[in-house]
Design an enzyme around this catalytic site. Structure first.
Site, PDB file in Angstrom:
ATOM      1  N   GLN A  20       0.858  -1.177   0.000  1.00  0.00           N
ATOM      2  CA  GLN A  20       0.000   0.000   0.000  1.00  0.00           C
ATOM      3  C   GLN A  20       0.898   1.232   0.000  1.00  0.00           C
ATOM      4  O   GLN A  20       1.982   1.221   0.589  1.00  0.00           O
ATOM      5  CB  GLN A  20      -0.942   0.004   1.203  1.00  0.00           C
ATOM      6  CG  GLN A  20      -2.065  -1.025   1.075  1.00  0.00           C
ATOM      7  CD  GLN A  20      -2.998  -1.019   2.263  1.00  0.00           C
ATOM      8  OE1 GLN A  20      -2.609  -1.415   3.352  1.00  0.00           O
ATOM      9  NE2 GLN A  20      -4.231  -0.581   2.043  1.00  0.00           N
ATOM     10  N   SER A  21       0.452   2.306  -0.634  1.00  0.00           N
ATOM     11  CA  SER A  21       1.353   3.417  -0.945  1.00  0.00           C
ATOM     12  C   SER A  21       1.707   4.276   0.250  1.00  0.00           C
ATOM     13  O   SER A  21       2.834   4.741   0.369  1.00  0.00           O
ATOM     14  CB  SER A  21       0.740   4.284  -2.052  1.00  0.00           C
ATOM     15  OG  SER A  21       0.552   3.516  -3.224  1.00  0.00           O
ATOM     16  N   THR A  22       0.766   4.544   1.146  1.00  0.00           N
ATOM     17  CA  THR A  22       0.995   5.473   2.246  1.00  0.00           C
ATOM     18  C   THR A  22       0.586   4.838   3.558  1.00  0.00           C
ATOM     19  O   THR A  22      -0.187   3.867   3.593  1.00  0.00           O
ATOM     20  CB  THR A  22       0.199   6.779   2.032  1.00  0.00           C
ATOM     21  OG1 THR A  22      -1.199   6.480   2.036  1.00  0.00           O
ATOM     22  CG2 THR A  22       0.580   7.442   0.711  1.00  0.00           C
TER      23      THR A  22
END
Length: 696
Positions: A20-22
Site C-alpha cells: 500500500q502506498s501510504t
C-alpha cells in the site's frame, strides 16, 4: 484450475506481494489490505507447494522514487528459479513505473514464473500474455500520473482560496468555519507571544532559546501520528524556536508550498528529498492579512531580516549582526575598494587588539588581501559619533535599561503562573478520578492516588518557584529614578562603565548605523570612514593610522644584498619576513615567501640555516622576551640600555640574542625591574574588555 498452471509451477513456491502506498492507507484502507492477504489462501487452494507473503513495502510508493526492500526480495526469489507464481491483487501493487514492471516481467519470462491476479493467470513467455501484461503496466503508470495531476490541481486550487487545511503550528487552530484563528488556550498563546517579545528584546534566536532554557519554561509542540495531532509541552529546543520565528502563519498570512521536493538520481533510480526550502517568491500561495496573527507582516519581515543577518556563513556581501566580540563594528564595515564585508581578526596573546581586514577575493589563490585597519581607533571614532547622535535620547534609553531586568523577571513569573494554573487543573482532575473509583478496587485506587500525589507535588514545586522569584524581586533594591534620570543625561559615562557589555553597545550601533564604508587615504595616511545612518544621512570620519615602525625607504637594501648578509643566520621563513619588513620586492614586484626565498638562496649559492653548525646558539628577540616573561618592547629597551646583549645584522632584520645571556645576573635584575613597574592589577588590566573613549 487454469491450464497455464502446470505441475512444474505447483512444485515450486508461490509468492504473494502486498503493498500500500501510504501509511494513511495502511491504517485506514484495511479492506484492500485484507484482500491482498487473502491471496495467500487462494494460492494454497490452487495447490502450490509453499506460499510466502512479502509485505515489507506497506506504506511505500511504487512510483520508483523510494527504495522497496520487499520488491527487491521478490526479484531475488524469482531469479533463483524457486518461484512458480507471483500473486498480486492488480498490476499497480507490483509497480507504478515501467522500469520495475518490465524488469520483473522479463525475469519471470526467463524463470518460467506466472503472474496471477484475480482476473486470471499470465505467462510472460506467451506473446499475447506478455502484451497484456505490458498494457496493464502502462495503464498503471498512466493512472498514477493522472491521479497525481488531478490531486495537485485540486489541492492548489483550494489552497489558492486559503481553504486547504493542513497541520498548523502551536498557537493556531482551525475554526468550525474553516478559518485559521488563535488557539483559545491562553497558556499556549502567552508562550508564543513570549517568544516573539524576547526575540525583539534579545535580537537572536539562539539567545531566546538560551533564555527559555535558563528560565525553565516549557514550549508547546504538536506531535502528529498519521491523522492524529496532539499538543504536548516539552523543554525548549533550538529548532522549535526558529520554526516559530520563521513561520509566516504567525504574521497572519496563509502560506502554502513553502517547501519542495528535490529529485536526485542514485544508483540509476530517482530518489526524492522532501523539505527543501523555497524562496518566498516561489511559494505556491501567500495570502497576507488572512487571519489574526501574533505579529504584523512588517514585524515578520524585520525579524526575517535580522535572522538573515545572524547567519554569518551566508551571503558574504550582506551586513551581519553583532555576535558579542570585542570589536564594536562587527558586520558593519564594508571595504570601499571591492565592496565586500570586512572580517574581524583578534590578535595578541591577551586578545585585546583587533583588526578589520578585507580578504578580497580569497577564493582565488594569489589574489592577495585588499585593505586593513586597526580596530581600536576606528571603534573609538565611531563610538564618539554614536554617542553624539543618541545624546538626545539618553533619558529614554536609561529608563528602558533600568526596567528591562524587571520586565524579564515578570515574564518568567507570568509563564510559571500559567504552568501553575494548568497543574492545578490536572490535580483537581486527578482528585475527581480518585474520588469516583470504588475503594475496594485497590489496584486502581493506588494508581489514581499516586497520580494525584504527583500532580500535587508539581503544584507545590511551581508555587515555591513563584514564591522564590517574587522574594528575589522584592529583595531587589529600589531604583532611584531621579538619580537614574540624572545619570542618563551623561550617556558617555554609562557607555564607559565596565558593567556595560559589548553586545549591548553592538546592538545600539546596529540600530543606528546601516553600514560603514572604509577606505585608506595613502596621501594623508588616514582611514576614511563613511557612516551610513539608518535614516539615510551620511557622515565622513577620518582616523589617523599608526606611523611607527615603518622602514625608511632610502635605507632599503636590495634583495640580493640582504640575502647575502642574512643567509645562513636565520631559517627561510624568518628571511622572508625580514625582506618584506625592509620593503624588498622580488623581480616581478611580489612579496617574499618561504618558497621564493629558498629558490633565490639556492641560485646565489647561500647555504641553508643549520642550527647544529652555529657556534653560539642564538634566538630572536621575540623568543627571548617569551622566555623571560616580558613583552618585546621591554626586551628591546633592555637591549638599548646594554643589559641584554643582542646584535642586528641589518636594520629591520631580527635581533640575535645569545641563549646563554638569558641566565646572566644582569639580565635577571633588569627583568625584575620591568616586573616591578607593572600595575598592581596587571592581569585585570590585560583582560580589560571595555573600550574606553578618550577624554571622557
Amino acid at each position: 484450475m487454469n491450464t497455464k498452471i502446470t505441475p512444474d509451477h505447483l512444485c515450486r513456491a508461490a509468492v504473494v506481494y502486498v503493498r500500500q502506498s501510504t501509511m494513511t492507507q495502511v491504517t485506514g484502507n484495511l479492506e484492500s489490505q485484507r484482500r491482498q492477504y487473502d491471496l495467500a489462501g487462494a494460492a494454497a487452494t490452487t495447490g502450490f507447494a509453499s506460499v510466502s507473503v512479502i509485505d515489507d513495502d506497506l506504506g511505500r510508493s511504487g512510483s520508483g522514487s523510494m527504495e522497496r526492500p520487499g520488491f527487491e526480495r521478490l526479484v531475488a526469489q524469482v531469479c533463483s528459479g524457486n518461484v512458480g507464481a507471483v500473486y498480486c491483487i492488480e498490476a499497480s501493487r507490483l509497480a507504478r513505473n515501467g522500469r520495475d514492471w518490465h524488469h520483473l516481467i522479463d525475469l519471470c519470462a526467463l524463470a518460467g514464473t506466472l503472474v496471477i491476479d484475480p482476473d486470471g493467470a499470465y505467462d510472460p513467455r506467451l506473446v499475447n500474455d506478455r502484451l497484456l501484461l505490458g498494457l496493464k503496466g502502462t495503464m498503471s503508470e498512466y493512472e498514477l500520473s493522472l491521479m497525481r495531476q488531478r490531486g495537485i490541481a485540486a489541492r492548489d486550487s483550494k489552497a489558492g482560496r486559503g481553504e486547504l487545511r493542513f497541520m498548523l503550528p502551536p498557537g493556531l487552530c482551525w475554526s468550525e468555519a474553516g478559518k485559521i484563528e488563535i488557539d483559545p488556550d491562553e497558556h499556549v498563546v502567552e508562550t508564543i507571544r513570549l517568544v516573539f517579545a524576547k526575540f525583539r528584546e534579545l535580537g537572536s534566536g539562539r539567545q531566546v532559546f538560551l533564555w527559555l532554557r535558563s528560565a525553565d519554561i516549557k514550549m508547546p509542540v504538536v506531535l502528529r501520528n498519521v491523522d492524529v495531532c496532539k499538543l504536548v509541552w516539552k523543554a525548549p529546543a533550538y529548532h522549535s524556536v526558529m520554526q516559530i520565528l520563521h513561520n509566516p502563519l504567525y504574521a497572519g498570512a496563509y502560506a502554502f508550498g513553502r517547501r519542495a521536493q528535490r529529485t536526485r538520481i542514485v544508483d540509476g533510480r530517482a530518489r526524492k528529498a522532501t523539505g527543501v526550502r523555497k524562496p518566498r517568491d516561489e511559494w505556491s500561495v501567500l495570502l497576507r492579512d488572512n487571519h489574526q496573527g501574533y505579529i504584523s507582516w512588517r514585524e515578520y519581515e524585520e525579524n526575517h531580516r535580522l535572522l538573515t543577518e545572524n547567519a554569518h556563513m551566508k551571503k558574504n556581501c550582506d551586513r551581519k549582526s553583532a555576535r558579542g566580540g570585542r570589536a564594536l563594528l562587527t558586520g558593519l564595515m564594508r571595504c570601499g575598494r571591492c565592496g565586500r564585508m570586512m572580517r574581524v581578526f583578534y590578535g595578541s596573546a591577551k586578545g585585546n587588539a583587533h583588526r578589520y581586514q578585507c580578504r578580497g577575493d580569497d577564493a582565488h589563490v594569489g589574489v592577495g588581501l585588499c585593505i586593513g585597519i586597526g580596530g581600536v581607533r576606528v571603534d573609538r571614532a565611531v563610538a564618539m559619533q554614536i554617542l553624539e547622535a543618541v545624546s538626545d535620547r539618553a533619558v529614554e534609553a536609561a529608563i528602558f535599561a533600568s526596567d528591562q531586568v524587571e520586565r524579564s523577571r515578570r515574564d518568567v513569573i507570568a509563564a510559571i503562573e500559567r504552568d501553575l494554573e494548568s497543574a492545578r487543573y490536572e490535580a483537581l482532575l486527578a482528585s475527581r478520578r480518585y474520588e469516583l473509583v470504588d475503594p475496594a478496587k485497590r489496584h486502581v485506587a493506588r494508581e489514581l492516588e499516586a497520580r494525584w500525589n504527583d500532580a500535587l507535588e508539581r503544584v507545590g514545586v511551581l508555587e515555591r518557584k513563584i514564591k522564590d522569584l517574587s522574594a528575589l524581586s522584592a529583595a531587589r533594591p529600589v531604583i532611584d529614578r531621579g538619580r537614574l534620570l540624572q545619570l542618563a543625561q551623561d550617556l558617555p559615562t554609562v557607555w564607559n562603565t565596565p558593567s556595560t557589555e559589548t553586545r549591548t553597545k553592538q546592538r545600539l550601533i546596529h540600530i543606528l548605523v546601516q553600514e560603514i564604508i572604509c577606505d585608506l587615504d595613502d596621501a594623508t595616511n588616514e582611514a576614511v570612514l563613511l557612516i551610513h545612518w539608518t535614516g539615510g544621512r551620511h557622515t565622513e570620519v577620518r582616523v589617523a593610522r599608526v606611523k611607527t615602525g615603518r622602514y625608511p625607504a632610502e635605507l632599503a637594501p636590495s634583495a640580493v644584498e640582504a640575502l647575502r648578509k642574512l643567509g645562513g643566520h636565520w631559517p627561510d621563513r624568518e628571511l622572508a619576513v625580514s625582506l618584506n619588513r625592509m620593503l624588498c620586492k622580488t623581480g616581478d614586484g611580489e612579496s617574499w615567501t618561504t618558497v621564493r626565498v629558498r629558490d633565490m638562496r639556492e641560485r646565489l649559492g647561500i647555504p641553508e640555516y643549520d642550527v647544529t653548525k652555529v657556534d653560539v646558539p642564538m634566538i630572536s628577540l621575540m623568543k627571548a622576551a617569551e622566555k623571560l616573561g616580558i613583552c618585546v618592547g621591554s626586551a628591546k629597551s633592555l637591549v638599548q640600555r646594554g643589559i641584554l646583549p643582542a646584535t642586528q645584522i641589518l636594520p629591520g632584520s631580527p635581533w640575535m640574542v645569545p641563549v646563554e645571556a638569558l641566565s646572566s645576573e644582569a639580565v635577571r635584575i633588569g627583568v625584575q625591574g620591568v616586573v616591578d613597574r607593572r600595575p598592581k592589577f596587571y592581569e585585570d588590566y590585560q583582560y580589560d574588555k571595555v573600550i574606553r573613549l578618550p577624554g571622557i
